[in-house]
Design a protein around this motif. Structure first.
Motif, PDB file in Angstrom:
ATOM      1  N   THR A   1       0.841  -1.197   0.000  1.00 43.05           N
ATOM      2  CA  THR A   1       0.000   0.000   0.000  1.00 43.05           C
ATOM      3  C   THR A   1       0.874   1.244   0.000  1.00 43.05           C
ATOM      4  O   THR A   1       1.782   1.363   0.823  1.00 43.05           O
TER       5      THR A   1
ATOM      6  N   PRO B   1       2.232   4.850   0.831  1.00 38.29           N
ATOM      7  CA  PRO B   1       2.058   5.630   2.059  1.00 38.29           C
ATOM      8  C   PRO B   1       1.077   6.772   1.821  1.00 38.29           C
ATOM      9  O   PRO B   1       1.093   7.385   0.740  1.00 38.29           O
TER      10      PRO B   1
ATOM     11  N   ARG C   1      -0.409  10.394   1.791  1.00 32.72           N
ATOM     12  CA  ARG C   1       0.176  11.731   1.771  1.00 32.72           C
ATOM     13  C   ARG C   1      -0.237  12.465   3.049  1.00 32.72           C
ATOM     14  O   ARG C   1      -1.427  12.615   3.322  1.00 32.72           O
TER      15      ARG C   1
ATOM     16  N   TYR D   1       7.668  11.947   4.185  1.00 33.98           N
ATOM     17  CA  TYR D   1       6.888  11.286   3.141  1.00 33.98           C
ATOM     18  C   TYR D   1       7.798  10.781   2.026  1.00 33.98           C
ATOM     19  O   TYR D   1       7.611   9.674   1.503  1.00 33.98           O
TER      20      TYR D   1
ATOM     21  N   ALA E   1       9.404   7.604   3.016  1.00 38.63           N
ATOM     22  CA  ALA E   1       8.413   6.525   2.938  1.00 38.63           C
ATOM     23  C   ALA E   1       8.179   6.101   1.490  1.00 38.63           C
ATOM     24  O   ALA E   1       8.010   4.912   1.198  1.00 38.63           O
TER      25      ALA E   1
ATOM     26  N   TYR F   1       8.430   2.424  -0.418  1.00 40.32           N
ATOM     27  CA  TYR F   1       7.298   1.882  -1.177  1.00 40.32           C
ATOM     28  C   TYR F   1       7.668   1.583  -2.622  1.00 40.32           C
ATOM     29  O   TYR F   1       7.291   0.549  -3.184  1.00 40.32           O
TER      30      TYR F   1
ATOM     31  N   LYS G   1      14.237  -1.404   7.071  1.00 37.16           N
ATOM     32  CA  LYS G   1      13.310  -0.397   7.589  1.00 37.16           C
ATOM     33  C   LYS G   1      14.072   0.835   8.047  1.00 37.16           C
ATOM     34  O   LYS G   1      15.117   0.747   8.675  1.00 37.16           O
TER      35      LYS G   1
END
Length: 210
Positions: A65, A67, A69, A87, A90, A94, A137
């Motif tokens: 999925t 991230p 916004r 963001y 992230a 992704y 991570k």
């Protein structure tokens, strides 16, 4: 630098879509035709039908999925700058997992952020080779945001990063690359271009994010 490694995250394609067949209605007689007979219909033995088992629904796989916004990115000041930097990190994770780098590209000034371009290329390479990535991570802490830079209109977002070990493997499970866990400091330069936040540069104190 660990940001580069961190952005690779989990690879592999993804969503299997289960197609459903259309429903059919009972046949109706053609217009103008009749079913008249001169003899009484003869009775026929009722047909026995074997009960049919409904097929078990096939499991479906869902992809990673993207991230969400952050709402804070609507702010064009320091609050928005910090949200944009978080963001972006992230999104790097992704894009590596999904192979979908469109949002990452849209947020990058490719002419100034060579690190961003390298992260995108690595993510797409992992995807195209069918590699699987585990670990990696990233966590950002101690985040501070500079005052607005007058010449560029941007903000420098500084943070400490910590990333766990990451392994890149072939589909059969053979590891092709292993990165140790790492930590350090990172600076992400962001600017609001009037429409949205963009990343101008990303550097670390270890000089390996390239």
């Amino acid at each position: 630098m660990r940001v580069r490694r961190r952005t690779l995250a989990l690879a592999l394609p993804v969503a299997l879509i289960l197609g459903l067949g259309g429903c059919s209605s009972d046949d109706e007689p053609e217009p103008g035709t009749t079913a008249a007979t001169s003899a009484a219909p003869t009775a026929s033995e009722p047909e026995t039908t074997e009960p049919t088992e409904s097929p078990e629904p096939e499991p479906t796989e869902t992809g990673p999925t993207p991230p969400p916004r952050p709402a804070a990115m609507d702010d064009t000041g320091k609050k928005g700058a910090q949200a944009a930097a978080e963001y972006f990190i992230a999104l790097t994770e992704y894009s590596a997992i999904s192979g979908d780098s469109r949002s990452l590209r849209a947020m990058t000034y490719s002419s100034t952020c060579t690190t961003c371009e390298a992260l995108i290329a690595e993510a797409e390479g992992i995807k195209s080779n069918g590699y699987i990535v585990s670990g990696g991570k990233n966590d950002l802490t101690n985040i501070t945001v500079s005052n607005r830079d007058q010449p560029t209109g941007g903000y420098a977002v500084l943070a400490s990063f910590d990333s766990e070990e990451m392994t890149i493997s072939e589909a059969g499970g053979k590891a092709v690359q292993v990165y140790d866990g790492d930590s350090g400091n990172v600076q992400i330069d962001v600017v609001h271009d009037g429409d949205d936040w963009r990343v101008m540069a990303l550097v670390t104190d270890q000089g390996r994010a390239k």
